[in-house]
Design an enzyme around this catalytic site. Structure first.
Site, mmCIF file in Angstrom:
data_model
loop_
_atom_site.group_PDB
_atom_site.id
_atom_site.type_symbol
_atom_site.label_atom_id
_atom_site.label_comp_id
_atom_site.label_asym_id
_atom_site.label_seq_id
_atom_site.Cartn_x
_atom_site.Cartn_y
_atom_site.Cartn_z
ATOM 1 N N SER A 171 0.860 -1.182 0.000
ATOM 2 C CA SER A 171 0.000 0.000 0.000
ATOM 3 C C SER A 171 0.898 1.234 0.000
ATOM 4 C CB SER A 171 -0.904 -0.030 1.227
ATOM 5 O OG SER A 171 -0.112 -0.009 2.385
ATOM 6 N N GLU A 187 -10.227 -9.043 2.809
ATOM 7 C CA GLU A 187 -11.426 -8.203 2.865
ATOM 8 C C GLU A 187 -11.745 -7.520 1.525
ATOM 9 O OE1 GLU A 187 -10.659 -5.542 6.087
ATOM 10 O OE2 GLU A 187 -9.077 -4.483 5.017
ATOM 11 N N LYS A 216 9.820 -9.090 -10.085
ATOM 12 C CA LYS A 216 9.136 -10.268 -9.511
ATOM 13 C C LYS A 216 7.877 -9.908 -8.702
ATOM 14 C CE LYS A 216 10.983 -14.139 -9.463
ATOM 15 N NZ LYS A 216 11.162 -14.884 -10.711
ATOM 16 N N GLN A 245 5.135 -9.425 -11.069
ATOM 17 C CA GLN A 245 4.672 -10.688 -11.656
ATOM 18 C C GLN A 245 3.735 -11.419 -10.704
ATOM 19 O OE1 GLN A 245 7.968 -13.182 -12.993
ATOM 20 N NE2 GLN A 245 9.226 -11.366 -13.358
ATOM 21 N N LYS A 261 9.925 -7.354 -20.220
ATOM 22 C CA LYS A 261 9.907 -8.493 -19.308
ATOM 23 C C LYS A 261 8.572 -8.552 -18.548
ATOM 24 C CE LYS A 261 12.738 -10.472 -15.644
ATOM 25 N NZ LYS A 261 13.888 -10.216 -14.785
ATOM 26 N N CYS A 285 -10.965 25.815 12.405
ATOM 27 C CA CYS A 285 -11.798 24.959 13.261
ATOM 28 C C CYS A 285 -11.264 24.984 14.694
ATOM 29 C CB CYS A 285 -11.914 23.562 12.675
ATOM 30 S SG CYS A 285 -13.425 22.748 13.209
ATOM 31 N N HIS A 336 -13.795 24.234 7.423
ATOM 32 C CA HIS A 336 -12.528 23.749 6.851
ATOM 33 C C HIS A 336 -12.380 24.198 5.396
ATOM 34 C CE1 HIS A 336 -11.269 21.051 10.106
ATOM 35 N NE2 HIS A 336 -12.564 20.903 10.325
ATOM 36 N N GLU A 356 -9.840 24.262 3.617
ATOM 37 C CA GLU A 356 -8.855 23.480 2.865
ATOM 38 C C GLU A 356 -9.501 22.444 1.942
ATOM 39 O OE1 GLU A 356 -9.351 23.374 6.125
ATOM 40 O OE2 GLU A 356 -8.873 21.440 7.037
#
Ligand code: GLN
Length: 536
Positions: free
Chosen positions: A17, A152, A192, A195, A226, A382, A508, A510
């Site tokens: 991740s 999951e 690898k 793959q 490859k 905030c 907020h 942003e």
């Protein structure tokens, strides 16, 4: 293009991740939109929480809030910043929401006595939600959260596998984002893991049409060949996405390699080449050495880059509005003291962002005090605005030990208090004051000068508010309540005079800033910091 079928681009991730799948998906969205297509984006999160609203910041980065008050994954922030399509609650689905809906139907007897199963009932629910997010658009980009191989995530992967058969093979493609690591001991990039990841995807029945490789440096043709060989694709469908200094360079990088052309070809979409001049301009400004201001961000989780994602981007946009780059300095609130400004001495502007929990609040109040006394531009967002009001109450209005009841329920001066509507609320999920609310601005205020408008709409996520009982006292001492809810019962913005720029907002801002449309408050705050820097 209403009569044409909607096209789907499914983006999955492999190996690890944190590869920047959200930015990759948003970049694909940006390129498709720049080709003149109407697009939408969907993030599918495999966790069982209904939304990330109650997750702690170490587990999950920023909670991105939409106009319709959904608390969503931070990738939706990338989607809004990279494309012009506003996102809402339909653009983020979680396993929690899917099961909630399925179990609700089961209880209402809508499954007519059948055994409710992952396939087809859960997968059907997921597909219904994908179609909902794709209503009325030419192309929908669907990003599947997590990594191939996660247990999951399986129902989500199965749902997108079925989707291609449902919508027809020419109307859906699969893009797999993987990692090609550089192993320094041997001085080689290794294919690898890619793959294996593609193999795992094929075991579930999905052959990726495009393999997009995250890597430190561009891939050689030999490596692309490859990967194509082992992954049963053609070398022309292997793209790379090497590390870049700014995320806004990613659409350009992908376009240079012809990724959007390839997607258009595979999906048989007739569209023009994208016009990317403004992206080029943004990237050039960010790469220039023109540093316009140094901003100190004072908080508790400041080291968690993902927790303040939108804030960091909005500050960057504020710099762009002023023709250059801002340097950000993250300052731990707990390290500030009353004796010397410490790290605050070197910055041109001080920002205290939103937050929850008592830790660090006294430090944030110190940051406000230093900003007020040193006359450095200050922006409180905030919780940051709430700390600004507490500081003003304590040190200007003489209300000793004033505080927010969130942190000191026994305070003699609860200048920040739970909103009336929050009393009696017990559930934690989705119960804050969330989403867009209107706010009117006071004539002649810094707020009005920044927005150049009398009425605005901004996104909220809070339970506490300025206590109306103290408004008169604070106003008499010089705190200007420059933004109010239309019925004047809630303070939305405040500021002080006799200071270069000292502004707080309960919402907020942003969340609504974009590289091509910097938020007015961030633009004005950075402008004030630029002025402070020049005056040095
Ligand atoms: N904790 C404060 C509140 O609930 C501020 C929230 C925030 O900064 N988002 O009102």
């Amino acid at each position: 293009m209403a009569d044409k079928p909607t096209k789907f681009v499914f983006v999955t991730g492999g190996v690890v991740s944190g590869l920047g799948k959200g930015v990759a998906a948003a970049s694909i969205g940006a390129l498709m939109e720049n080709r003149g297509l109407k697009i939408s984006m969907l993030k599918m999160d495999p966790y069982i929480n209904v939304d990330p609203g109650t997750m702690n910041p170490y587990q999950h980065g920023e909670v991105f809030v939409t106009d319709d008050g959904a608390e969503t994954d931070l990738d939706l922030g990338h989607y809004e910043r990279f494309t012009t399509e506003p996102v809402s609650k339909v653009n983020n689905l979680t396993t929690g929401q899917v099961y909630d809906a399925v179990i609700g139907k089961e209880r209402r007897g809508e499954y007519l006595g059948k055994t409710v199963q992952v396939i087809p009932h859960v997968t059907d629910e997921i597909k219904t939600r994908i179609l909902r997010a794709a209503e009325g658009v030419d192309a929908c980009i669907v990003e599947v959260g997590g990594t191939i191989g996660d247990i999951e995530g399986l129902p989500h992967i199965e749902a997108i596998r079925q989707m291609r058969a449902d919508v027809g093979p020419g109307n859906a493609i699969y893009i797999h984002l993987t990692l090609v690591p550089y192993i320094s001991a041997v001085g080689e990039m290794k294919t690898k893991p890619t793959q294996h990841s593609v193999k795992a995807l094929r075991e579930i029945g999905i052959q990726p049409d495009i393999v997009l490789c995250r890597c430190e440096k561009p891939l050689s043709q030999e490596l692309k060949d490859k990967i194509a060989l082992f992954c049963s694709t053609s070398p022309a469908t292997v793209f790379d996405c090497p590390d870049v200094d700014t995320i806004y360079a990613v659409p350009l990088l992908l376009n240079q390699q012809g990724l959007d052309d390839k997607i258009a070809e595979m999906l048989n979409i007739w569209s023009r080449a994208p016009a990317l001049d403004r992206w080029q301009k943004v990237v050039a400004t960010l790469r220039s050495s023109n540093k316009v201001a140094r901003i100190g961000v004072v908080g508790k989780y400041v080291h968690l880059i993902d927790f303040y994602k939108s804030l960091h981007e909005a500050l960057l946009h504020g710099g762009l509005a002023n023709g250059g780059k801002v340097d950000l300095e993250f300052i731990d609130a707990e390290e500030l003291n009353d004796q010397s400004p410490g790290a605050l001495a070197d910055v041109d502007g001080i920002l205290v962002p939103g937050g929850f929990g008592e830790r660090g609040t006294e430090g944030k109040i110190r940051a406000v005090k230093w900003a007020r006394e040193l006359k450095k531009p200050f922006f409180g967002i905030c919780l940051g605005m709430q700390m600004m009001v507490v500081e003003f109450a304590r040190h200007v209005a003489g209300l000793q030990n004033a505080n927010s009841t969130e942190f000191d329920p026994q305070t003699p001066h609860p200048v920040i208090d739970l909103m009336e509507s929050q009393r009696g609320v017990e559930d934690k999920g989705a119960t804050m004051r969330l989403g867009a609310y209107p706010c009117k601005l006071i004539e002649g205020s810094l707020a009005q000068a920044a927005y150049q408008k009398d009425e605005i709409s901004e996104r909220h996520r809070h339970r506490y508010e300025v206590n109306n009982h103290y408004r008169k006292t604070l106003a008499e001492q010089g705190l200007v309540f420059s933004g109010l809810a239309p019925d004047e019962q809630l303070v939305e913005m405040c500021e002080i005079k006799e200071h270069p720029w000292f502004v707080g907002c309960q919402f907020h801002p942003e969340f609504k800033s974009k590289p091509f449309d910097p938020h007015p408050l961030f633009a004005a705050f950075v402008a004030a910091a630029v002025k402070a820097r020049e005056a040095k």
